[in-house]
Write an enzyme that holds these catalytic residues in place. Structure first.
Site, short mmCIF file in Angstrom:
data_model
loop_
_atom_site.label_atom_id
_atom_site.label_comp_id
_atom_site.label_asym_id
_atom_site.label_seq_id
_atom_site.Cartn_x
_atom_site.Cartn_y
_atom_site.Cartn_z
N CYS A 1 -8.40 -5.34 -9.79
CA CYS A 1 -7.97 -4.31 -10.73
C CYS A 1 -7.53 -3.11 -9.89
O CYS A 1 -8.35 -2.38 -9.34
CB CYS A 1 -9.16 -3.96 -11.64
SG CYS A 1 -8.82 -2.70 -12.86
N CYS B 1 0.84 -1.19 0.00
CA CYS B 1 0.00 0.00 0.00
C CYS B 1 0.88 1.24 0.00
O CYS B 1 1.77 1.37 0.85
CB CYS B 1 -0.89 -0.02 1.24
SG CYS B 1 -1.88 1.47 1.43
N CYS C 1 -5.38 0.68 6.40
CA CYS C 1 -5.55 2.14 6.47
C CYS C 1 -6.81 2.63 5.75
O CYS C 1 -7.03 3.83 5.68
CB CYS C 1 -4.32 2.85 5.92
SG CYS C 1 -4.14 2.78 4.13
N CYS D 1 0.27 3.30 3.45
CA CYS D 1 0.68 2.85 4.79
C CYS D 1 1.77 1.78 4.77
O CYS D 1 2.30 1.44 5.82
CB CYS D 1 -0.53 2.35 5.58
SG CYS D 1 -1.07 0.69 5.11
N CYS E 1 -7.40 -1.02 1.32
CA CYS E 1 -6.36 -1.53 2.21
C CYS E 1 -6.97 -1.77 3.59
O CYS E 1 -7.58 -0.87 4.17
CB CYS E 1 -5.22 -0.53 2.30
SG CYS E 1 -3.97 -0.98 3.53
ZN LIG Z 1 -2.79 0.99 3.48
#
Ligand SMILES: [Zn+2]
Length: 139
Positions: free
Chosen positions: A126, A52, A104, A55, A101
């Site tokens: 995607c 991510c 976060c 984060c 995610c």
């Molecule tokens: Zn994240």
């Protein structure tokens, strides 16, 4: 990233604006979508882990990335079932499933199922390139 707070969910909107570029902020925090075939990881085939960008949490491995020709990086499975959150998204007059995610709550992309891709799951995560960073060589 060494300045990550213990729980990125506690960050305010202003703090996210400071941490991310305007383009990253628009996609990750405002559920934007990068233009197809423009992301830096669309055609990446290197071995590694995708994290991510907001984060640093590990999200996808290169071993689940496949060539979907849809214009965005596509994976048939997240790294772990709890790495991402999936929730209904009825924006744009369509029923889609948004992928976020789990660490976060940042927007990553959408997941589509049953499209006939020759993958083990027949799912296509995607994901916007700009929502991720790539760590080579650790898959
Ligand atoms: Zn994240």
């Amino acid at each position: 990233m060494s300045d990550q707070p213990a729980d990125p969910r506690t960050l305010t909107d202003d703090q996210w604006r400071e941490r991310l570029t305007p383009d990253e902020y628009r996609v990750l925090r405002k559920a934007g979508t990068e233009a197809p075939f423009t992301g830096e990881y669309t055609d990446t085939t290197d071995v590694g882990v995708y994290r991510c960008r907001a984060c640093g949490a590990e999200l996808f491995r290169s071993t689940t990335k496949f060539e979907s020709h849809c214009g965005w990086p596509s994976f048939f499975s997240p790294l772990a079932g709890d790495a991402v959150i999936e929730r209904p998204d009825d924006s744009l007059g369509m029923r889609r499933t948004e992928v976020l995610c789990a660490a976060c709550d940042s927007h990553l992309g959408h997941v589509f199922a049953g499209e006939g891709y020759p993958t083990p799951t027949d799912q296509r995560y995607c994901i916007n390139s700009i929502s991720m960073t790539f760590d080579a060589g650790d898959a």
